[in-house]
Design an enzyme around this catalytic site. Structure first.
Site, PDB file in Angstrom:
ATOM      1  CD  GLU A  14      44.373  34.140  29.474  1.00  0.00           C
ATOM      2  OE1 GLU A  14      43.188  34.520  29.502  1.00  0.00           O
ATOM      3  OE2 GLU A  14      44.937  33.639  30.454  1.00  0.00           O
ATOM      4  CB  CYS A 170      34.495  34.675  44.464  1.00  0.00           C
ATOM      5  SG  CYS A 170      33.711  36.225  44.934  1.00  0.00           S
ATOM      6  CB  CYS A 180      36.313  32.640  50.365  1.00  0.00           C
ATOM      7  SG  CYS A 180      37.192  33.990  49.552  1.00  0.00           S
ATOM      8  CB  CYS A 186      35.269  39.317  51.731  1.00  0.00           C
ATOM      9  SG  CYS A 186      33.933  39.556  50.543  1.00  0.00           S
TER      10      CYS A 186
END
Length: 373
Positions: A14, A170, A180, A186
């Site tokens: 990360e 996206c 998607c 959405c």
């Protein structure tokens, strides 16, 4: 099985992925985990080794804080990583809200949401949030949404899926809306369809009863009135980012000081940067920072060189050209000089913070991408 080792691996990945693309990180991550597979291994490493492996990855303070955190875990926390997002953020240097949430959900199964750049984009489009996502109001709303949505049974998988959705489907430009899995939820997609329908019926400019009432003041989540709907952007109207300030311009004079006939092969002088600030602790060619209009860079650079290497033949200093390198907030232009020394032994005893390296050693040392340029 070993939760501390799993949390450490997630932590490293990360931190490396902050401000850096996956394709760039993979090789760095593999080398790092091979060299320091556990917290204890990293804690026993030197900062020089960390900088050397991190060289070229950018944002060098990330590597330093990783090692500081590993030492704290080993020396103060009994070798065990904190188990919650709250304690991770509280106890480990350089671990912010996102990184803490990612480690806690992926490694320890804590039901805590995360918000990174990809998740910001997904949530803003799903909920048609068009305001600047870096604003306090929008940021708080996004974290609240992420916490409501996270799957308590599989929080790590859910968070990674949300990030992956933003990274692969996206996307910032030309998102793959037809592929998607949440397109039916959405609101940005619904807005596109509404606009297309309005355009086909020549109803542009007609008020929409579902839009914010004109007399209630500007909604803090909607796009500002100064940024009207852009038909060409489609769902990429959400979110609209605030314009970034241009990077500050800095000029530096730097010199490749070389001993072509040194014993054992040609060597070049490197000096170490301060322990804090930009490129902290890394090695570079002797340099002086100047105002762009400064006329005395030749003299200033010679003084800097002599502070490291003693008396030098100023007549041999040659200007080679310039190299431009852009950091996150600084555009740094290096005026590059060279100076070759005669003789086979160092001019003077090398002071602390300086060393002579072969070209091969230079390329494996803890030097920045700018110096390699």
């Amino acid at each position: 099985v070993d939760l501390d080792k799993r949390a450490y691996a997630v932590w490293v990945s990360e931190v490396m992925l902050q401000q850096t693309q996956v394709a760039t990180v993979i090789n760095y991550y593999t080398r790092w985990m091979q060299k320091w597979p556990t917290l204890q291994d990293l804690a026993s490493a030197s900062l020089e080794e960390v900088n050397q492996l991190w060289a070229g990855l950018g944002y060098y303070s990330r590597g330093r804080r990783l090692q500081e955190g590993a030492r704290k875990v080993v020396e103060e926390l009994g070798g065990h990583m904190p188990r919650t997002a709250e304690t991770l953020q509280q106890l480990l240097p350089g671990v912010g809200r996102y990184t803490a949430g990612a480690i806690a959900s992926i490694a320890f199964g804590q039901a805590t949401g995360v918000v990174d750049g990809n998740v910001v984009r997904v949530l803003c489009r799903v909920r048609a949030i068009g305001a600047d996502p870096s604003s306090t109001v929008v940021s708080q709303q996004l974290w609240s949404l992420a916490q409501q949505l996270v799957d308590p049974a599989r929080p790590g998988d859910f968070n990674q899926a949300a990030m992956e959705l933003g990274a692969t489907v996206c996307t910032p430009q030309r998102p793959h809306c037809s592929q998607c899995p949440v397109q039916n939820l959405c609101r940005a997609r619904q807005r596109v369809e509404q606009e297309q329908l309005s355009a086909s019926q020549s109803l542009l400019g007609s008020p929409d009863i579902e839009k914010c009432a004109p007399n209630t003041g500007q909604c803090q989540l909607c796009p500002p009135p100064t940024q009207p709907w852009d038909q060409t952007l489609g769902v990429a109207n959400f979110p609209r980012k605030a314009s970034r300030r241009p990077p500050r311009e800095v000029c530096s004079a730097t010199c490749v000081l070389e001993q072509p006939r040194a014993l054992g092969g040609a060597r070049i002088l490197l000096v170490q940067r301060p322990k804090s600030g930009l490129l902290a602790g890394l090695w570079e060619f002797p340099s002086v920072t100047l105002e762009p209009s400064e006329k005395h860079q030749y003299k200033a650079l010679m003084q800097e060189l002599q502070s490291w290497a003693g008396p030098l033949p100023a007549a041999g200093l040659q200007h080679l050209g310039e190299v431009v390198h852009i950091f996150s907030h600084i555009k740094l232009t290096y005026q590059v000089y060279s100076l070759a020394l005669e003789g086979q032994t160092p001019v003077t005893t090398t002071p602390p913070g300086a060393r002579w390296l072969t070209r091969e050693e230079f390329h494996t040392a803890a030097v920045s991408t700018a110096m390699k340029k």
